[in-house]
Design an enzyme around this catalytic site. Structure first.
Site, PDB file in Angstrom:
ATOM      1  N   HIS A 281      -8.379  -1.862   0.403  1.00 54.24           N
ATOM      2  CA  HIS A 281      -7.368  -2.864   0.039  1.00 54.24           C
ATOM      3  C   HIS A 281      -8.150  -4.100  -0.372  1.00 54.24           C
ATOM      4  CE1 HIS A 281      -4.262  -0.940   2.841  1.00 54.24           C
ATOM      5  NE2 HIS A 281      -5.397  -0.461   3.313  1.00 54.24           N
TER       6      HIS A 281
ATOM      7  N   LYS B 226     -13.413  -5.248   7.571  1.00 60.92           N
ATOM      8  CA  LYS B 226     -13.006  -6.028   6.396  1.00 60.92           C
ATOM      9  C   LYS B 226     -13.881  -7.248   6.220  1.00 60.92           C
ATOM     10  CE  LYS B 226      -9.560  -8.606   9.065  1.00 60.92           C
ATOM     11  NZ  LYS B 226      -8.264  -9.276   9.038  1.00 60.92           N
TER      12      LYS B 226
ATOM     13  N   GLN C 156       0.951 -10.844  -3.274  1.00 60.50           N
ATOM     14  CA  GLN C 156      -0.460 -10.502  -3.145  1.00 60.50           C
ATOM     15  C   GLN C 156      -0.990 -10.066  -4.507  1.00 60.50           C
ATOM     16  OE1 GLN C 156       0.125  -7.419  -0.137  1.00 60.50           O
ATOM     17  NE2 GLN C 156      -0.902  -8.711   1.356  1.00 60.50           N
TER      18      GLN C 156
ATOM     19  N   CYS D 164       0.789  -1.236   0.000  1.00 62.14           N
ATOM     20  CA  CYS D 164       0.000   0.000   0.000  1.00 62.14           C
ATOM     21  C   CYS D 164       0.820   1.285   0.000  1.00 62.14           C
ATOM     22  CB  CYS D 164      -1.043   0.011   1.096  1.00 62.14           C
ATOM     23  SG  CYS D 164      -0.815  -1.165   2.394  1.00 62.14           S
TER      24      CYS D 164
ATOM     25  N   HIS E 168      -5.380  -1.325  -4.703  1.00 64.45           N
ATOM     26  CA  HIS E 168      -5.859  -0.307  -3.776  1.00 64.45           C
ATOM     27  C   HIS E 168      -6.793   0.602  -4.530  1.00 64.45           C
ATOM     28  CE1 HIS E 168      -2.292  -1.896  -1.783  1.00 64.45           C
ATOM     29  NE2 HIS E 168      -3.065  -1.788  -0.723  1.00 64.45           N
TER      30      HIS E 168
ATOM     31  N   ARG F 202       7.440 -10.953   4.927  1.00 66.67           N
ATOM     32  CA  ARG F 202       7.192 -10.802   6.360  1.00 66.67           C
ATOM     33  C   ARG F 202       7.937 -11.906   7.069  1.00 66.67           C
ATOM     34  NH1 ARG F 202       0.640  -9.657   6.007  1.00 66.67           N
ATOM     35  NH2 ARG F 202       0.868  -7.897   4.583  1.00 66.67           N
TER      36      ARG F 202
ATOM     37  N   ASP G 255      -2.722  -7.779  -5.321  1.00 61.39           N
ATOM     38  CA  ASP G 255      -3.143  -6.628  -4.542  1.00 61.39           C
ATOM     39  C   ASP G 255      -3.730  -5.530  -5.424  1.00 61.39           C
ATOM     40  OD1 ASP G 255      -3.454  -5.340  -2.171  1.00 61.39           O
ATOM     41  OD2 ASP G 255      -1.325  -5.029  -1.769  1.00 61.39           O
TER      42      ASP G 255
END
Length: 652
Positions: free
Chosen positions: A522, A474, A386, A339, A390, A368, A388
RNA sequence: GCUAGCGUAGCUCAAUCGGCAGAGCAGCUGAUUUGUAAUCAGCAGGUUGUGGGUUCAAGUCCCUCCGCUAGCUCCA
């Protein structure tokens, strides 16, 4: 006078005080013997718990046929196990012993470590207790007296629990079985003989009240069933499920590997696994473009400052690879989230309300540092991608965008035939202060999200209070693996935090020519490609649908005499864009078929003299077997059709 | 990270009480020329996870570390 309504709508009346078991006796002695528990006005109670003297209750007598009775019996099995452990070991302190899916556990505090080698003697002692068939007797005591009782029994954990956990209870209940007495809410089956088949499964550590800083207890897991047959079936199901394990199949089918030379939790996608991933990526990019997303590419590291602004550093420092320090003192972090980079893309120029919603997408690789004990194949890793995106939008656009994200996630899951999932809607815990944003904003967002979810009739929708991220509510899509563990795949999260003044202070110019704050969403339909493919491997047991299969079709020459023609066919299939290989080993056709079947190749084309003469191929389907001969072009069209539709075929 | 268990050939596993490390599959070589789930023969493959200790002798017993597995805790 008590009126008892039974499930068949009949009503029995009692002028004396009765228990469910008495009601059962009234109906018949066999039912009385079979009654293990009862459901009174929707609550499961023991068969011997007194019903009210007056009024009306609806009563369901629970026997071995009812799933509720199974849970009650397993709880009793946990007590029997605890009793056996206390008979066999000195100084055992009891913690908690609840029922779980397919079984039960009990947590103990004792000095001697229990190992699986101890299971046979514990099981033997349990069998003795079951054989003795002593009743479970409920005892209710005032709280203070219960504390003294537990203290006398030397059960200090129970004392603590009554003092703290049950502080608001005036009375607490115990269950006694012979010499064994345990603080317990119940209910239990009438006597231990109801436990027909059981087995201890594993021993593990567990923290007292789930607190990692508290002392660690020993947790014994077991399973119990109403028949030996049920137990055997269950154990067999578990064995079969383990054969779908993506770690086993991933190795067998050469999809991925992990090597300590590279590092724990870091996935190396082997060529065949890479094909699956690439197909998924192509699929997801196609969807993204259609749905108005704009792909971006951003680096996998960023300066530590960026993550200080986002709040990820040092808050999550424990689960991050430490920053890379340069000679000039500059520090870079391997990104744990995409992000901040996407936000930087947003901020690359002034934004107008006309730009919104702005949907930025990237298959973003993040790292991570998960605790070593957490790592598990492709499902819990230290580096993952991800899918991903946004979305930056106005408050008014949130509901529509949220709906769009859920829709895309559902579409993706449906395309892959993954329909055994549940959706968890995570809201804040109103009593906690850890959340960003005003309570009004939260209320509005939560209401909007729930409304969208209800309207979309998502499967197994559940609301989890207090499970929200600190920055917003979420919705997570949750799927179980072959060991029954639940994992989050897709996720859609609202974020009021990162756009805020405290963080990146995002703005857009509204129609009123004044700056406004956008909301961020997200979202990741797969979650991570690693975890998603891991789950897919288990879901398909390695047998991917044709469009994903690393090798879609294999040409099998009946003998080397037909190799030339077979190679021509192979070339034609490759030209047509199919992933094809050929087996020209000097082996019998049966052996070649066997190899292809074991490697889960969806289609085999058997080529011998007949086919060469007629210019055909004999198509063999991995699932259905021999489909007979057809022209090469017809076979190609058949496969391409199946690829186009992304058909998910199962054994009929 | 914590608790427990497990680490033997590429894979699946064997090796009695501490007494010469073995099999099947896969691989390689050769023969066989095959019609819908395994053709035959030969060869090769190992510092038994690592480092130390006990012993005449260690895959086996003890300790250290590493890795893996299950569970717990965590999961932006």
């Amino acid at each position: 006078m008590l009126k008892v309504k039974l499930p068949d709508a009949s009503v029995l009346e009692f002028s004396r005080r009765v228990r469910p078991v008495d009601v059962a006796s009234q109906i018949g002695p066999r039912l009385a013997r079979a009654t293990l528990a009862a459901e009174v006005d929707g609550t499961v109670v023991g068969a011997d718990s007194a019903l009210p003297e007056e009024g009306e209750v609806s009563l369901r007598l629970l026997t071995a046929k009812d799933p509720e009775a199974l849970a009650v019996m397993r709880h009793s099995a946990a007590h029997v196990m605890a009793r056996a452990v206390m008979r066999l070991f000195e100084g055992v302190q009891l913690a908690f012993g609840p029922t779980v899916d397919n079984g039960f556990y009990y947590d103990f505090l004792l000095d001697k470590p229990i190992s699986e080698a101890d299971f046979p003697k514990i099981e033997a002692e349990m069998a003795r207790i079951v054989q003795e068939d002593e009743p479970f007797e409920r005892i209710v005591e005032p709280r203070e007296k219960a504390i003294v009782l537990c203290a006398d029994l030397g059960q200090t954990l129970k004392v603590e629990h009554i003092r703290e956990g049950l502080a608001d209870q005036e009375t607490v209940s115990f269950y006694r079985q012979g010499e064994f007495i345990d603080l317990c809410r119940g209910p239990h089956v009438p006597s231990a003989g109801a436990i027909k088949a059981f087995k201890l499964l594993s021993v593990a550590g567990a923290y007292w009240k789930g607190d990692a800083s508290a002392q660690q207890l020993q947790r014994l897991y077991g399973t119990a069933w109403f028949s030996k047959q049920d137990l055997d079936d269950y154990l067999k199901r578990v064995e079969e499920a383990k054969r779908r394990d993506h770690r086993v199949l991933g190795k067998q089918l050469e999809l991925f590997t992990v090597d300590q030379a590279v590092g724990a939790g870091l996935i190396l996608w082997l060529p065949k696994g890479a094909v699956v991933r690439r197909e998924l990526e192509t699929f997801i990019y196609g969807e993204l473009i259609q749905r108005g997303y704009q792909p971006v590419y951003t680096p996998v590291i960023g300066r530590v400052q960026l993550y200080e602004t986002s709040g990820h550093y040092p808050y999550y420092a424990d689960s991050q690879f430490p920053p890379i320090e340069m000679q000039d003192g500059d520090r870079y972090l391997l990104r744990p989230m995409n992000c901040p980079h996407h936000i930087t893309v947003y901020k690359s120029k002034p934004r107008s309300y006309r730009d919104l919603p702005l949907r930025l997408a990237e298959l973003g690789l993040v790292h991570r540092f998960e605790q070593s004990g957490e790592l598990s194949g492709m499902i819990r890793v230290r580096g993952f991608t991800q899918d991903d995106a946004h979305i930056f939008c106005t408050d008014d656009q949130v509901a529509d965008e949220f709906r769009g994200c859920l829709d895309m996630t559902q579409f993706v899951l449906k395309t892959l035939g993954l329909d055994d999932y549940r959706v968890r809607l995570s809201f804040r815990d109103p009593s906690s202060s850890k959340y960003v944003g005003s309570p009004e904003t939260w209320d509005r967002a939560e209401a909007a999200l729930e409304a969208v979810c209800r309207e979309m009739s998502l499967p197994n929708l559940q609301v989890a209070q207090g499970e929200a991220a600190f920055y917003g509510p979420k919705a997570d899509f949750i799927v179980g693996d072959c060991l029954g563990r639940d994992w989050q795949l897709g996720t859609v999260q609202l974020d009021y935090n990162l756009p805020s003044e405290l963080r990146f202070a995002l703005e857009y110019i509204g129609p009123d020519n004044r700056p406004h704050r956008p909301v961020m969403i997200h979202r990741a339909p797969f979650g991570s490609l690693e975890r998603f493919v891991g789950m897919l491997i288990e879901h398909f047991a390695g047998a991917f649908p044709l469009w994903l299969a690393p090798e879609q079709v294999r040409v099998l020459a009946v003998s080397e005499k037909f190799e030339d023609y077979a190679r021509q066919v192979q070339g034609r299939l490759a030209e047509a864009g199919l992933r094809v290989s050929g087996d020209y080993r000097p082996e019998k056709i049966g052996a070649k078929i066997r190899s292809a079947q074991i490697e889960l190749v969806p289609y085999m084309l058997v080529i011998g003299g007949r086919e060469m003469e007629q210019g055909t191929v004999a198509v063999r389907d991995r699932i259905e077997g021999d489909l007979g001969a057809m022209g090469v072009e017809a076979a190609i069209e058949k496969l391409k059709q199946e690829i186009r539709t992304k058909a998910v075929r199962k054994k009929s």
